[in-house]
Design an enzyme around this catalytic site. Structure first.
Site, PDB file in Angstrom:
ATOM      1  N   SER A   1     -37.760 -17.430  -0.737  1.00 45.98           N
ATOM      2  CA  SER A   1     -36.693 -18.397  -0.929  1.00 45.98           C
ATOM      3  C   SER A   1     -37.060 -19.157  -2.194  1.00 45.98           C
ATOM      4  O   SER A   1     -38.090 -19.817  -2.239  1.00 45.98           O
ATOM      5  CB  SER A   1     -36.623 -19.333   0.269  1.00 45.98           C
ATOM      6  OG  SER A   1     -35.717 -20.367   0.003  1.00 45.98           O
ATOM      7  N   ARG A   2     -36.238 -19.008  -3.239  1.00 47.05           N
ATOM      8  CA  ARG A   2     -36.677 -19.527  -4.535  1.00 47.05           C
ATOM      9  C   ARG A   2     -36.450 -21.022  -4.689  1.00 47.05           C
ATOM     10  O   ARG A   2     -37.122 -21.657  -5.470  1.00 47.05           O
ATOM     11  CB  ARG A   2     -35.947 -18.782  -5.658  1.00 47.05           C
ATOM     12  CG  ARG A   2     -36.435 -17.352  -5.750  1.00 47.05           C
ATOM     13  CD  ARG A   2     -35.858 -16.623  -6.928  1.00 47.05           C
ATOM     14  NE  ARG A   2     -36.019 -15.197  -6.688  1.00 47.05           N
ATOM     15  CZ  ARG A   2     -35.039 -14.320  -6.652  1.00 47.05           C
ATOM     16  NH1 ARG A   2     -33.803 -14.710  -6.877  1.00 47.05           N
ATOM     17  NH2 ARG A   2     -35.272 -13.065  -6.400  1.00 47.05           N
ATOM     18  N   VAL A   3     -35.477 -21.580  -3.998  1.00 42.33           N
ATOM     19  CA  VAL A   3     -35.229 -23.010  -4.195  1.00 42.33           C
ATOM     20  C   VAL A   3     -35.392 -23.832  -2.919  1.00 42.33           C
ATOM     21  O   VAL A   3     -35.502 -25.044  -2.972  1.00 42.33           O
ATOM     22  CB  VAL A   3     -33.821 -23.266  -4.781  1.00 42.33           C
ATOM     23  CG1 VAL A   3     -33.707 -22.694  -6.156  1.00 42.33           C
ATOM     24  CG2 VAL A   3     -32.740 -22.723  -3.878  1.00 42.33           C
TER      25      VAL A   3
END
Lengths: 513, 129
Positions: free
Chosen positions: A375-377
């Site tokens: 999950s990048r953010v």
């Protein structure tokens, strides 16, 4: 009431006007839900075209002397030579809170037999996503209620997180659990009158699915009390390809309404592989040039413009600071994430949750492959207390998976390795979770606290799930105030830490006797 | 016989050559082009002529005014309509039709834009409210 009278009067005045000008065309060829029309020289891209009998079409190809239009609805009565005309309108769908709890088709027509839909407004189906200035970073969590996701792959409001995996690995189940979890939180906050709580409404878009599956899903949502907070948009396998192609955009418009009102919404596109296939069909019938795997050249833009509409809006300059979170679903073939559509959508989204067939059949459900799920953010939006307790879980699990492969060959292991293996297998066991059983934040914290502080180290791996069930029951019966404190504080304060410790100790002691 | 992109482009070029200084098609030139193509028989000549004919047909349709009225119009009425339409469009051909189903009034179609001032269309619009 006087408004309606005035509106009607205006309409009558319009209708009674002496003359109207129209741009007309003649159908040259029709078939497979697509009409080729001669004339219509003033037609605009994506404009609605009116055919005899009130059937609508969408102008998708504008050529020198011809217009290619897809039919929305049944065109079986249309013949070559029939006249059609432009309307000057874009395709619009009804939006608003009146749609919550309803099952509608792509155009917003009710499918659930509960009478007409009450619309607060009509939104165009295709809309350019909000700009850079109006956005802000993701900073509020979506509490999915699925422990491994909330602990390791946190999702924030306004994020786009892809759910990807082979057929029947629990992709839809994950999305439905998230919807149910939101509904429960909304309901609880309503009952307790929690101040500052932002409800999260859900929209489920079923694209190209069997009607039986959709009907079962709606029944499940109703049974779990989640339907009143959910809009279900259905373009089933028996609907035309054009309807399937438009369904996600229609659902997105419904979500954007909540976002524009400063509220939060979650939209699930189930699934975008079938959406791409429907769009490929429309494109090929329109004779657009095809590219890789016969998909048209703009298949990337098809998904990027859709997912770009998910956003977290700031509250400056008259904006109200809502958000739209997107959970697109992609079905892979034999675990191949490097196929065309999966790679496209992976690159568009802010992370993915990969569901693994092997894990699924080993009994690890939800079958999340932690290694390639990211999950990048979301981590900036993760609830502080969960972040603190789950900080090392992902690392522990990754090390466990690596060591597990080696441990199969050797029997003599040093103590540290053994401890890591023990801890890892307990985490895997703890993260197993039944379907339709999303956990509340408090329960998740208790679970994480138990494993992180080693309270489960002396429990045999095979007993973990039984003990966890007891622990959860004990917590909800005897430590309701602690759970409530966790829900409100959301951070691991010294006080909560001490109370968790006391609770765990008393639980352990009670088990010894 | 396939109308390829090249043939289509050629046909378009021929059509351009047939236009006079006012931008309207010159009947004489169209005839000359058609005869020339038939006589010289260039490569893909038949396809070229078909594409050219199609373009001419579309151009003719765009310059045709079809006036449908419920009752036959008098010479004077026709002239008034002509003057008004000629002021807006150049090089129109007129087709006059009668259709009692219109009940009253008339409908004018120039190319693909229709101005409907018939009683029937007004009733239809009212019925839709």
């Amino acid at each position: 009431m006087s408004n309606i009278v005035q509106e009607l009067e205006a309409q009558i005045r319009n209708a009674a006007a002496a003359a109207v000008s129209e741009n007309v065309g003649t159908i040259k060829a029709i078939g497979d839900g697509v009409a080729r029309i001669e004339g219509l020289s003033n037609a605009m891209l994506n404009e609605m075209i009116e055919f005899p009998g009130g059937v609508m079409g969408l102008a998708m190809n504008l050529e020198e002397n011809e217009v290619g239009a897809v039919l929305i609805g049944s065109g079986s009565h249309l013949r070559e030579g029939d006249t059609c005309k432009t309307t000057g309108r874009l395709l619009q769908v009804p939006v608003g809170p009146g749609l919550l709890g309803r099952v509608v088709d792509t155009l917003g027509n009710p499918l659930d037999g509960k009478g007409p839909v009450e619309a607060a407004a009509h939104y165009p189906v295709e809309k350019i996503a909000s700009g850079i200035i109006s956005r802000q970073g993701v900073n509020q969590p979506v509490q999915t209620g699925i422990l491994p996701i909330d602990a390791m792959i946190p999702i924030g409001r306004g994020q786009r997180e892809l759910i990807i995996g082979d057929r029947s690995t629990g992709k839809t189940a994950l999305a439905i659990d998230t919807i149910i979890s939101q509904a429960r939180q909304n309901k609880r906050a309503e009952e307790q009158g929690t101040e500052g709580y932002r409800p999260l409404y859900s929209i489920y878009v079923a694209i190209g699915q069997k009607r039986a599956n959709v009907s079962r899903l709606v029944a499940k949502l109703e049974e779990s009390g989640a339907l009143p907070y959910t809009i279900v948009v259905v373009a089933s396998a028996s609907d035309s390809a054009a309807m399937q192609y438009l369904a996600p955009y229609a659902g997105c418009a419904m979500g954007e309404y909540f976002m524009d009102q400063g509220q939060d919404a979650l939209i699930v596109y189930d699934d975008l592989s079938k959406h791409a296939v429907a769009y490929r069909q429309v494109s090929l019938i329109l004779r657009r040039p095809s590219g890789r795997e016969a998909y048209p050249g703009d298949v990337f833009y098809l998904h990027s413009r859709l997912l770009e509409r998910a956003a977290r809006i700031n509250s400056e300059g008259g904006r109200k600071g809502g958000s739209l979170t997107a959970l697109p679903v992609i079905e892979t073939q034999a675990g191949d994430v490097s196929a065309y559509i999966p790679t496209n959508v992976i690159s568009i989204t802010d992370g993915q949750i990969f569901l693994d067939t092997d894990l699924f059949y080993q009994g690890v459900r939800p079958a999340i492959n932690v290694g390639i799920s990211v999950s990048r953010v979301g981590s900036s939006a993760q609830t502080k207390i969960v972040k603190k307790l789950a900080g090392s879980v992902k690392l522990d699990l990754a090390q466990f998976e690596e060591l597990q492969a080696f441990a199969q060959f050797g029997s003599d292991l040093d103590a540290a390795t053994k401890a890591k293996l023990e801890r890892g297998s307990r985490i895997v066991e703890l993260f197993k979770q039944g379907q339709y059983e999303p956990k509340s934040l408090g329960i998740e914290v208790i679970n994480l606290y138990a494993i992180q502080r080693g309270y489960l180290d002396d429990v045999p791996v095979s007993d973990i799930r039984r003990v966890r069930a007891e622990l959860e029951e004990e917590a909800s019966v005897n430590a309701a105030d602690l759970l409530a404190a966790i829900e409100t504080e959301k951070t691991l304060t010294d006080d909560i830490d001490a109370r968790l410790k006391a609770f765990m100790t008393s639980f352990k002691n009670s088990r010894k006797h | 016989m396939k109308i390829t992109k090249d043939v289509q482009a050629q046909a378009r070029r021929l059509l351009r050559l047939c236009r006079g200084a006012d931008g309207l098609l010159d009947e004489e030139r169209v005839r000359r082009v058609a005869t020339a193509v038939l006589e010289r028989r260039p490569r893909n000549g038949l396809a070229l002529l078909t594409a050219f004919t199609e373009l001419v047909r579309l151009d003719c349709e765009a310059h045709t005014a079809t006036i449908t009225s419920a009752v036959p119009l008098s010479e004077d009425e026709q002239q008034r309509i002509r003057t008004k339409l000629d002021a807006r469009h150049a090089g129109l051909h007129y087709v006059w039709q009668n259709d009692p189903a219109l009940i009253g009034g008339l409908s004018v179609r120039v190319g693909d834009s229709v101005t409907d001032a018939s009683l029937r269309s007004r009733i239809e619009r009212l019925s839709r409210i």
